[in-house]
Design a protein around this motif. Structure first.
Motif, PDB file in Angstrom:
ATOM      1  N   PRO A   1       1.732  21.063 -17.853  1.00 17.55           N
ATOM      2  CA  PRO A   1       1.555  19.616 -17.704  1.00 17.55           C
ATOM      3  C   PRO A   1       0.536  19.206 -16.656  1.00 17.55           C
ATOM      4  CG  PRO A   1       3.876  20.150 -17.913  1.00 17.55           C
ATOM      5  CD  PRO A   1       3.155  21.449 -17.808  1.00 17.55           C
ATOM      6  N   ARG A   2       0.312  20.068 -15.669  1.00 16.99           N
ATOM      7  CA  ARG A   2      -0.640  19.730 -14.607  1.00 16.99           C
ATOM      8  C   ARG A   2      -1.722  20.805 -14.529  1.00 16.99           C
ATOM      9  NH1 ARG A   2      -1.254  20.912  -9.068  1.00 16.99           N
ATOM     10  NH2 ARG A   2       0.602  22.229  -9.091  1.00 16.99           N
ATOM     11  N   ILE A   3      -2.977  20.398 -14.728  1.00 18.71           N
ATOM     12  CA  ILE A   3      -4.083  21.339 -14.602  1.00 18.71           C
ATOM     13  C   ILE A   3      -4.298  21.654 -13.128  1.00 18.71           C
ATOM     14  CG2 ILE A   3      -6.570  21.629 -14.911  1.00 18.71           C
ATOM     15  CD1 ILE A   3      -6.417  20.008 -17.403  1.00 18.71           C
ATOM     16  N   VAL A   4      -4.439  22.938 -12.823  1.00 16.50           N
ATOM     17  CA  VAL A   4      -4.605  23.349 -11.431  1.00 16.50           C
ATOM     18  C   VAL A   4      -5.944  24.061 -11.275  1.00 16.50           C
ATOM     19  CG1 VAL A   4      -2.139  23.540 -10.992  1.00 16.50           C
ATOM     20  CG2 VAL A   4      -3.366  25.509 -11.867  1.00 16.50           C
ATOM     21  N   ASP A   5      -6.445  24.073 -10.034  1.00 13.69           N
ATOM     22  CA  ASP A   5      -7.680  24.794  -9.739  1.00 13.69           C
ATOM     23  C   ASP A   5      -7.394  26.284  -9.763  1.00 13.69           C
ATOM     24  OD1 ASP A   5      -9.024  22.418  -9.381  1.00 13.69           O
ATOM     25  OD2 ASP A   5      -8.533  22.315  -7.250  1.00 13.69           O
ATOM     26  N   MET A   6      -8.123  27.009 -10.617  1.00 15.01           N
ATOM     27  CA  MET A   6      -7.841  28.436 -10.689  1.00 15.01           C
ATOM     28  C   MET A   6      -9.083  29.281 -10.965  1.00 15.01           C
ATOM     29  SD  MET A   6      -6.187  28.921 -14.466  1.00 15.01           S
ATOM     30  CE  MET A   6      -4.742  28.015 -14.019  1.00 15.01           C
ATOM     31  N   MET A   7     -10.208  28.676 -11.334  1.00 16.07           N
ATOM     32  CA  MET A   7     -11.367  29.476 -11.687  1.00 16.07           C
ATOM     33  C   MET A   7     -12.199  29.781 -10.446  1.00 16.07           C
ATOM     34  SD  MET A   7     -10.638  29.832 -14.746  1.00 16.07           S
ATOM     35  CE  MET A   7     -12.035  30.879 -15.088  1.00 16.07           C
ATOM     36  N   PRO A   8     -12.343  31.043 -10.109  1.00 18.80           N
ATOM     37  CA  PRO A   8     -13.122  31.397  -8.911  1.00 18.80           C
ATOM     38  C   PRO A   8     -14.612  31.151  -9.129  1.00 18.80           C
ATOM     39  CG  PRO A   8     -12.517  33.364 -10.137  1.00 18.80           C
ATOM     40  CD  PRO A   8     -11.801  32.224 -10.804  1.00 18.80           C
ATOM     41  N   LEU A   9     -15.316  30.876  -8.060  1.00 22.86           N
ATOM     42  CA  LEU A   9     -16.749  30.619  -8.154  1.00 22.86           C
ATOM     43  C   LEU A   9     -17.521  31.848  -8.617  1.00 22.86           C
ATOM     44  CD1 LEU A   9     -17.343  28.502  -4.920  1.00 22.86           C
ATOM     45  CD2 LEU A   9     -17.023  27.692  -7.268  1.00 22.86           C
ATOM     46  N   SER A  10     -16.904  33.019  -8.507  1.00 20.06           N
ATOM     47  CA  SER A  10     -17.601  34.253  -8.888  1.00 20.06           C
ATOM     48  C   SER A  10     -17.931  34.314 -10.376  1.00 20.06           C
ATOM     49  CB  SER A  10     -16.765  35.474  -8.495  1.00 20.06           C
ATOM     50  OG  SER A  10     -15.469  35.395  -9.076  1.00 20.06           O
ATOM     51  N   ILE A  11     -17.198  33.567 -11.224  1.00 19.82           N
ATOM     52  CA  ILE A  11     -17.493  33.640 -12.657  1.00 19.82           C
ATOM     53  C   ILE A  11     -18.839  32.989 -12.980  1.00 19.82           C
ATOM     54  CG2 ILE A  11     -15.036  33.560 -13.248  1.00 19.82           C
ATOM     55  CD1 ILE A  11     -15.595  30.718 -14.354  1.00 19.82           C
ATOM     56  N   TYR A  12     -19.332  32.109 -12.105  1.00 22.04           N
ATOM     57  CA  TYR A  12     -20.597  31.426 -12.362  1.00 22.04           C
ATOM     58  C   TYR A  12     -21.808  32.324 -12.157  1.00 22.04           C
ATOM     59  CZ  TYR A  12     -17.642  27.261 -11.986  1.00 22.04           C
ATOM     60  OH  TYR A  12     -16.660  26.325 -12.149  1.00 22.04           O
ATOM     61  N   THR A  13     -21.600  33.480 -11.539  1.00 24.40           N
ATOM     62  CA  THR A  13     -22.714  34.396 -11.289  1.00 24.40           C
ATOM     63  C   THR A  13     -22.406  35.791 -11.813  1.00 24.40           C
ATOM     64  OG1 THR A  13     -21.822  34.815  -9.067  1.00 24.40           O
ATOM     65  CG2 THR A  13     -23.554  33.136  -9.271  1.00 24.40           C
ATOM     66  N   CYS A  14     -21.569  35.867 -12.826  1.00 28.90           N
ATOM     67  CA  CYS A  14     -21.174  37.173 -13.389  1.00 28.90           C
ATOM     68  C   CYS A  14     -22.284  37.681 -14.306  1.00 28.90           C
ATOM     69  CB  CYS A  14     -19.867  37.029 -14.152  1.00 28.90           C
ATOM     70  SG  CYS A  14     -19.279  38.588 -14.868  1.00 28.90           S
ATOM     71  N   VAL A  15     -22.911  38.763 -13.930  1.00 31.38           N
ATOM     72  CA  VAL A  15     -24.059  39.277 -14.683  1.00 31.38           C
ATOM     73  C   VAL A  15     -23.632  40.068 -15.911  1.00 31.38           C
ATOM     74  CG1 VAL A  15     -25.541  39.350 -12.652  1.00 31.38           C
ATOM     75  CG2 VAL A  15     -24.142  41.350 -13.230  1.00 31.38           C
ATOM     76  N   THR A  16     -22.347  40.439 -15.999  1.00 33.90           N
ATOM     77  CA  THR A  16     -21.877  41.226 -17.150  1.00 33.90           C
ATOM     78  C   THR A  16     -21.270  40.363 -18.251  1.00 33.90           C
ATOM     79  OG1 THR A  16     -19.697  41.557 -16.128  1.00 33.90           O
ATOM     80  CG2 THR A  16     -21.392  43.214 -15.675  1.00 33.90           C
ATOM     81  N   LEU A  17     -20.953  39.118 -17.962  1.00 35.07           N
ATOM     82  CA  LEU A  17     -20.202  38.276 -18.890  1.00 35.07           C
ATOM     83  C   LEU A  17     -21.017  37.967 -20.144  1.00 35.07           C
ATOM     84  CD1 LEU A  17     -17.336  37.155 -18.673  1.00 35.07           C
ATOM     85  CD2 LEU A  17     -18.314  34.994 -17.887  1.00 35.07           C
ATOM     86  N   VAL A  18     -20.414  38.278 -21.316  1.00 36.05           N
ATOM     87  CA  VAL A  18     -21.033  38.018 -22.610  1.00 36.05           C
ATOM     88  C   VAL A  18     -20.322  36.883 -23.332  1.00 36.05           C
ATOM     89  CG1 VAL A  18     -21.543  39.001 -24.891  1.00 36.05           C
ATOM     90  CG2 VAL A  18     -21.837  40.392 -22.830  1.00 36.05           C
ATOM     91  N   SER A  19     -19.006  36.782 -23.141  1.00 33.31           N
ATOM     92  CA  SER A  19     -18.210  35.755 -23.811  1.00 33.31           C
ATOM     93  C   SER A  19     -17.270  35.107 -22.805  1.00 33.31           C
ATOM     94  CB  SER A  19     -17.403  36.368 -24.964  1.00 33.31           C
ATOM     95  OG  SER A  19     -16.512  35.431 -25.530  1.00 33.31           O
ATOM     96  N   LEU A  20     -17.271  33.764 -22.764  1.00 32.71           N
ATOM     97  CA  LEU A  20     -16.420  33.013 -21.848  1.00 32.71           C
ATOM     98  C   LEU A  20     -15.691  31.929 -22.637  1.00 32.71           C
ATOM     99  CD1 LEU A  20     -15.485  32.332 -18.942  1.00 32.71           C
ATOM    100  CD2 LEU A  20     -17.481  30.816 -18.776  1.00 32.71           C
ATOM    101  N   LYS A  21     -14.358  32.019 -22.682  1.00 35.45           N
ATOM    102  CA  LYS A  21     -13.544  31.039 -23.402  1.00 35.45           C
ATOM    103  C   LYS A  21     -12.483  30.506 -22.450  1.00 35.45           C
ATOM    104  CE  LYS A  21     -14.291  33.369 -27.836  1.00 35.45           C
ATOM    105  NZ  LYS A  21     -13.659  33.988 -29.035  1.00 35.45           N
TER     106      LYS A  21
END
Length: 486
Positions: free
Chosen positions: A143-163
């Motif tokens: 019911p309540r959205i919380v902050d959980m995404m670390p800033l490190s995902i914005y600079t992930c050089v290996t990430l191919v798919s993000l959902k």
């Protein structure tokens, strides 16, 4: 001799265990982690194989409580820390209880500091520990959205798919996702519209993008801007009925600049303006938009008419187009003031018509001179209403290019339906197939409708009429009879 037979039999029965570890891990990566863990009881050979699988796919419902879930995933990631074996992290997090109740369970976790009893902190740490993965898939339903995404995902050089679904994304100046090709963003909360635009444009090889907004949150998307030179597929689904509007709302918009786009699905009941730049000739589009139109009126003001006309012109280069009943309502109103632009490259057209707009079909077909395939669905069709398919002349596509017509809505034998079928049979010079579905009724009624169809004159001597019998609603599988008339 008998001992040799026993040995061979055992070998045949457990041949899969003879495979090398990396192949077994690849096999286990195709099933949920819960299933992979179960294989550990098969034999000593399988006891620890699942730990080295490149995929961690977990659902909170697979565990008796959040304590068990948190304990399992934390230990797994601790074991994998520093290795490159984990390629995909998929977490399906569904909580039906308050965060405070879940936090109380975490007091028993020996590896959690007393400072960090918030589940959102743990989730952030899990994602942070697995930030070198190629595929990250996070669904968070609470019911309540919380902050959980670390800033490190914005600079992930290996990430191919993000959902990401139902998570909060904080703003940051540093965004670089050099290998990201797939990004699906569903009901998330963004710092602002500018951040979402920056996130999309910071993916230089992005090919598949989905943006969905259905949830009711304090965040209100005003303008969606998609700028990408590499994007091939774009799905936008914005349901304005669930948004919180204010008196200061001045009109929402979608701006798309993606010259390599080959597929666009646009479903939007909140925006009043759409700008699509450089849509390719081979593009396929599926459009369900309303322009926030008032359909009780017979007149469109000049400013709205200009916006609608510009949008239709932007679509005029596509080869395959699907339009919803709502969008065709807008077009029908537009046709009372202005003619449609030409669609010279359109080969396939799938249209959903409301009964009140079907009379405009010839006018629309006049703008599609090279159309080969037409699929029609009829909504709110009234059997007693008169259908007038008027036009100053027979559309060019009926005389020279239209080869296949399919009417998917079950036909009940009403006069307007027969008139619609007759319109195509009587005027289509090169038609090869007319396919329709016959509404299931009494056998004599079906026979009468079929006989009436048989008597209709055909302009094309090679036209085949295919009639499917509507399936029974109480059955799961279709049971149809086919009538082919050559």
């Amino acid at each position: 001799m008998s001992e040799r037979r026993v040995t061979c039999r055992r070998t045949r029965e457990d041949r899969i265990s003879l495979l090398p570890d990396h192949l077994l891990c690849q096999i286990l990566s195709d099933v949920p982690t819960k299933t992979a863990v179960v294989t550990s009881v098969l034999s000593t050979r399988w006891r620890t194989i699942w730990i080295s699988t490149p995929v961690l796919d977990l659902h909170t419902h697979d565990f008796p409580n959040f304590y068990a879930f948190a304990s399992f995933i934390s230990r797994f990631l601790d074991f994998s820390k520093g290795s490159s074996c984990l390629h995909k992290l998929k977490l399906d997090l569904r909580f039906g209880r308050p965060i405070q109740d879940i936090s109380s369970e975490l007091r028993n976790l020996e590896f959690v500091s007393r400072r960090y009893l918030d589940p959102s902190y743990l989730i952030t740490q899990w994602i942070n520990n697995a930030v070198k993965v190629q595929h990250l898939d996070i669904l968070f339903l609470h019911p309540r959205i919380v902050d959980m995404m670390p800033l490190s995902i914005y600079t992930c050089v290996t990430l191919v798919s993000l959902k990401l679904c139902n998570v909060s994304l904080a703003d940051t100046e540093n965004i670089s996702l050099p290998r990201l090709k797939i990004m699906h963003l569903v009901d998330n909360v963004y710092a602002n519209d500018a951040f979402l635009e920056k996130l999309i444009s910071s993916c230089p090889v992005l090919e598949d993008l989905t943006v969905v907004r259905h949830g009711e949150t304090d965040y209100n998307l005003e303008v969606l801007r998609v700028h990408s030179k590499s994007l091939k597929s774009l799905v936008v689904d914005l349901d304005g009925n669930s948004f919180k509007y204010s008196d200061e709302d001045t009109g929402k918009a979608v701006v798309i600049d993606a010259p390599r786009l080959t597929y666009l699905s646009l479903e939007d009941y909140q925006s009043t303006s759409f700008v699509i730049n450089k849509l390719g000739l081979s593009a396929k589009v599926n459009v369900n938009v309303s322009f926030d139109m008032d359909f009780d009126t017979e007149v469109i003001d000049s400013s709205k008419r200009s916006v609608v006309g510009t949008f239709i012109t932007m679509l005029s280069t596509v080869r395959d187009m699907t339009l919803s009943g709502t969008t065709l309502q807008v077009i029908s109103l537009y046709l009372k003031h202005e003619p449609l632009p030409q669609f010279p490259y359109l080969i396939r057209f799938h249209a959903v018509f409301y009964n009140s707009d079907l009379g405009k079909l010839p006018n629309i077909l006049e703008s599609c001179p090279n159309l080969k395939s037409l699929v029609l669905e009829l909504e709110e069709f009234k059997v007693n209403e008169v259908l007038v398919l008027s036009s100053s002349s027979i559309p060019e596509c009926l005389r020279s290019s239209l080869e296949c017509v399919e009417i998917r809505t079950p036909i009940r034998g009403a006069v307007p339906e027969i008139e619609l079928v007759n319109y195509f049979l009587e005027n289509s010079a090169v038609l090869k197939k007319l396919k329709m579905c016959l509404s299931r009724g009494r056998m004599n009624e079906e026979s009468n409708i079929l006989m009436e169809l048989l008597r209709l004159r055909r302009c094309s001597p090679s036209c085949e009429v295919v009639v499917d019998l509507e399936e029974l609603k109480e059955t799961c599988h279709s049971m149809m009879r086919y009538y082919n008339f050559l």
